[in-house]
Structure formats: C-alpha cells, structure tokens
Design an enzyme around this catalytic site. Structure first.
Site, PDB file in Angstrom:
ATOM      1  N   ARG A   1       9.370  -0.832 -23.208  1.00 39.50           N
ATOM      2  CA  ARG A   1       9.508  -0.046 -21.972  1.00 39.50           C
ATOM      3  C   ARG A   1       9.344   1.439 -22.298  1.00 39.50           C
ATOM      4  NH1 ARG A   1      14.197   1.451 -20.817  1.00 39.50           N
ATOM      5  NH2 ARG A   1      15.235  -0.549 -21.037  1.00 39.50           N
TER       6      ARG A   1
ATOM      7  N   TYR B   1      -3.041   8.998   1.972  1.00 36.14           N
ATOM      8  CA  TYR B   1      -3.072   7.533   1.829  1.00 36.14           C
ATOM      9  C   TYR B   1      -1.797   6.963   2.473  1.00 36.14           C
ATOM     10  CZ  TYR B   1      -2.230   3.065  -0.394  1.00 36.14           C
ATOM     11  OH  TYR B   1      -1.918   1.760  -0.609  1.00 36.14           O
TER      12      TYR B   1
ATOM     13  N   ASP C   1      -3.368  14.122  -6.088  1.00 36.49           N
ATOM     14  CA  ASP C   1      -3.805  12.731  -6.215  1.00 36.49           C
ATOM     15  C   ASP C   1      -5.323  12.771  -6.388  1.00 36.49           C
ATOM     16  OD1 ASP C   1      -4.717  10.133  -5.806  1.00 36.49           O
ATOM     17  OD2 ASP C   1      -3.100   9.636  -4.408  1.00 36.49           O
TER      18      ASP C   1
ATOM     19  N   LYS D   1      -8.265   1.925  -9.013  1.00 35.65           N
ATOM     20  CA  LYS D   1      -9.527   2.239  -8.348  1.00 35.65           C
ATOM     21  C   LYS D   1     -10.618   2.545  -9.379  1.00 35.65           C
ATOM     22  CE  LYS D   1      -7.138   1.505  -4.643  1.00 35.65           C
ATOM     23  NZ  LYS D   1      -5.799   1.943  -4.795  1.00 35.65           N
TER      24      LYS D   1
HETATM   25  N1  PLP Z   1      -3.417   7.067  -3.927  1.00 37.54           N
HETATM   26  C1  PLP Z   1      -4.541   6.747  -3.286  1.00 37.54           C
HETATM   27  C2  PLP Z   1      -5.479   7.825  -2.866  1.00 37.54           C
HETATM   28  C3  PLP Z   1      -4.817   5.408  -2.980  1.00 37.54           C
HETATM   29  O1  PLP Z   1      -5.949   5.112  -2.332  1.00 37.54           O
HETATM   30  C4  PLP Z   1      -3.897   4.400  -3.380  1.00 37.54           C
HETATM   31  C5  PLP Z   1      -4.142   2.981  -3.067  1.00 37.54           C
HETATM   32  O2  PLP Z   1      -5.038   2.654  -2.318  1.00 37.54           O
HETATM   33  C6  PLP Z   1      -2.736   4.780  -4.052  1.00 37.54           C
HETATM   34  C7  PLP Z   1      -2.526   6.128  -4.319  1.00 37.54           C
HETATM   35  C8  PLP Z   1      -1.693   3.775  -4.450  1.00 37.54           C
HETATM   36  O3  PLP Z   1      -2.135   3.084  -5.581  1.00 37.54           O
HETATM   37  P1  PLP Z   1      -1.751   1.550  -5.924  1.00 37.54           P
HETATM   38  O4  PLP Z   1      -2.337   0.704  -4.838  1.00 37.54           O
HETATM   39  O5  PLP Z   1      -2.354   1.350  -7.270  1.00 37.54           O
HETATM   40  O6  PLP Z   1      -0.260   1.471  -5.924  1.00 37.54           O
END
Ligand code: PLP
Length: 407
Positions: A63, A116, A189, A214
């Site tokens: 961990r 998001y 992000d 992604k």
């Molecule tokens: N940030 C963005 C821009 C996203 O598109 C997503 C998911 O679609 C996330 C964060 C969250 O990521 P996760 O689905 O891997 O938890």
C-alpha cells in the site's frame, strides 16, 4: 520527516530527454538482476527486511510502495515535468485523495461550470456535506474567476481544460497568477489534453490530475488515476499537514498511504505499457480528430461542432498557445435530442460506450450517459449533445461511419 518512499537510484537521468524518450524510459530501468527491459509486475504485498527496519529500496508494504507502481509514478512525474507522481485506483480516487489533502471544513473551491460530472458529484455531494463549499464558474472568463475567489477561504481553483464534455478551454497561465495572488492552489485535470499536448506544471499549476483510464492507459483495458505535484509546491496558505508542516507532495503521499486507494501492480503495469506509446497515439488522435471536425463542421445535419482546433471555438487562441495539438475529443449538436440519440444508435465503427481516450473510436450521449448525474443542476449539458472520442483507426472509415449515421 518526508513520507515520500525512497526509490532505487536510476541508472540514467532522463530529465533532459524528449517526451517520448521519457515516457518509454523514465523510472523504467532494466531489472538490476535479470536485465528484463520491461518493469515486472510485482504481485506482492510485503517485503523481507534485512533486520528490523532494514528495507531494500524503501519497500515495506505494497500500500505504501510497490516497485511496479514506483515505475509508473516516476514515469508520470517525468512526462508531466513534476517532482513526484502518485498512482491511484481510479481518477476519482486520485481526486478524492487530493481534495482531502488540501481542503478542510469551511474551505472553498472554485471549479469549472462544465466540469466532468464525476468531479462535480464528488465535490458537491461528498465534500459538500463535510463542510466544503464550491462555486462553479466559466473558467474561460477571468473576471468571473476573480469574482469567485474568496481571499482567505478559497484554498484551490480546479481547472479542467479542455473540459468534459463541452471542451471549454481555460488559460492556465492567467489563472495560475490569480491563484498565486490569492494563496490558493491551482489544480489542473489534464486528462483530455494529456502531458504530451499540455504541460500545466510548466504554466504555473501546483498539481496535475489524471484519469489514466483515458489516453495514458490508451487501450480501454484499465481504470486508474494519477496526481503529479510540482517541484517545491506547498499546501494552501494557512494549512498544516496531517503530521505538521509538510510540502504538498508529502501531504499527498501521506494521504495516499493513509486512505490507500492505490493502483495495484497489474493496473500500474498496463498503464505504464500504455504510457510508452502516448506520443505516437496522440499525434494520430489529433490528426484524425482534425479531419473529423472539419467533416462535421460542413455537414448540413450538424448544428454546432465544438473542437478547440476549429477557429470557431471561442478559446481557440488560448488552446493554440498552451497546447501542442488539439486532442482527440469532439462534441457536436444536431439541434434535436432525438436526432442525436439516433446518431448514437447508428454508428458501427464508433462504439456506443462511455469513457474515451482509447485506440478505438467511441460515441456517447452525455446527457443520458456520462453526465446524467448533472440533470437539474447548473452543470446540466444540452440534450442534443453528442461526444465522440476519435480513435486511431483509418480516418476514412471514421468519416464514412459518421456519414451513414447522420444520413
Ligand atoms: N477527469 C476527467 C476529465 C474524466 O473524464 C474522468 C472520467 O471520465 C475522470 C476525471 C474520473 O476518472 P475515473 O473514471 O478514472 O475515475
């Protein structure tokens, strides 16, 4: 005392190398014993100690640190130009850990008004009841950002650029200056742009967030998240870490270990494998998306195309300045909700599915799929919006598929 795990000394310093070289080599030296050129999957939870406290390379319990995850974390830090990387079980696990590290009850965060949906849900519905206030703003409007920042109470500004799904673009350099003046952290992000196309830390951000699910993973076969902290970044003004005064990196490391939402070794290995080809994939995503955006832009059944690479995008100039390319994501509107649902149902090469950033092209209806949680909120998306993740197939096949779906 630093809670950042010690790592084995790298054989070579890759910091002066180009992006693709860093993605392939940083943190990924051949195995010292066998020479294996790919970092092994260390499927292990605990490590033999050479006498009590005699850790080999700092490894004690997985961990806290695991060699496969270390390789990914070092590679992520190298490609983002940061000092420390941290890999998590999902993008939202990374976000949750970061927000716990930098916010306390009574604090306030500024976020995009088209964030998001999962980020919005986390901030509003999970952190809200724990006493964190948020203000959604149009981050492309700097006056609105200034008005939303409450000096002393705003501890962070959260940027997503481009945003999911409306592909809004915000000026990282300008917002970084506002954050510095207010003693607030700038969190970016960088999931849609990827470190190949955009380097937020070099533009003044304190920490970068990723859903590595992604583009970084890139093959729709793993869920993961990451944080990369800038060299020298500190906690927001006035905030003490969980064990006293500490840097932002040490606070994130503390919370990663204390909450434990880490990337497992197999997921870290898949993500690392994806990262190695990020540069070549992004070049193809960008060129395919540019061709698809131009096709949609001239189509009589398409009312609006939203793509940062089109001069019609309101922040095309900002995107051109801070991004190396415009990415693989396009949103478009038909003007009618049912027509948009029909298009989503008719494509064959574009698979109807949530998520994005994989080699295969995907199509989705954000209002009923990824952003359904936002219905009835200030962040609700238009009912005729379609989002496509343009993959790296032959572009002629992608355009032929959209042609038949729109017919
Ligand atoms: N940030 C963005 C821009 C996203 O598109 C997503 C998911 O679609 C996330 C964060 C969250 O990521 P996760 O689905 O891997 O938890």
């Amino acid at each position: 005392m630093s809670t950042t795990p010690q790592h084995l000394q790298p054989e070579h310093d890759w910091s002066e190398s180009g992006f693709a070289t860093r993605a392939i080599h940083a943190g990924q030296d051949p195995d010292a014993e066998t020479g294996a050129v790919v970092t092994p999957i260390y499927a292990v939870s605990t490590y033999k100690q050479d006498g009590v406290g005699g850790l080999r390379g700092g490894y004690e319990y997985s961990r806290s640190a695991n060699p496969t995850r270390t390789a990914l974390e070092e590679a992520l830090a190298a490609v983002e130009g940061g000092a420390h990387g941290y890999a998590f079980a999902s993008g939202l696990a990374a976000e949750d850990t970061l927000l716990r590290a930098v916010l306390r009850p009574g604090d306030h965060i500024v976020m995009p008004n088209d964030a998001y949906g999962g980020t919005f849900r986390l901030v509003a519905r999970v952190f809200g009841p724990w006493g964190i206030d948020h203000t959604p703003v149009d981050l492309s409007d700097l006056d609105a950002v200034v008005a939303a920042i409450e000096p002393g109470r705003t501890k962070a500004v959260w940027i997503e650029t481009p945003t999911n799904p409306l592909l809004g673009v915000s000026d990282i350099t300008a917002i970084a200056a506002l954050c510095r003046a207010a003693g607030a952290l700038l969190i970016v992000d960088n999931t849609f742009a990827t470190p190949y196309l955009q380097q937020p830390l070099a533009l003044g951000a304190d920490v970068v967030v990723h859903s590595t699910t992604k583009y970084i993973g890139g093959h729709s076969d793993v869920v993961g998240g990451a944080l990369v902290v800038a060299d020298g970044a500190q906690l927001p003004v006035g905030l003490t870490g969980p064990t006293g005064t500490m840097s932002l990196a040490d606070a994130v490391a503390f919370h990663q270990n204390a909450s434990g939402a880490i990337a497992g070794p197999f997921d870290a290995w898949l993500t690392l494998r994806g990262l190695k080809t990020l540069a070549v994939r992004m070049d193809r995503h960008c060129s395919n998306a540019a061709a698809v955006a131009a096709f949609l832009d001239g189509h009589p059944k398409v009312a609006q195309v939203i793509y940062p690479g089109l001069p019609s995008h309101p922040d095309h100039e900002v995107a051109a300045r801070q991004m190396r390319g415009f990415g693989g994501m396009i949103s478009f509107r038909t003007g009618d909700a049912q027509s948009s649902l029909d298009v989503c149902a008719k494509t064959r090469v574009f698979t109807l599915a949530e998520s994005l950033g994989g080699v295969e092209s995907l199509i989705e209806h954000p209002g009923k799929m990824t952003h359904g949680a936002l219905v009835g909120t200030a962040l609700e998306v238009p009912a005729d919006l379609i989002r496509i993740s343009v993959g790296i197939e032959d572009v002629a096949d992608l355009i032929a598929d959209l042609t038949q779906a729109l017919a």
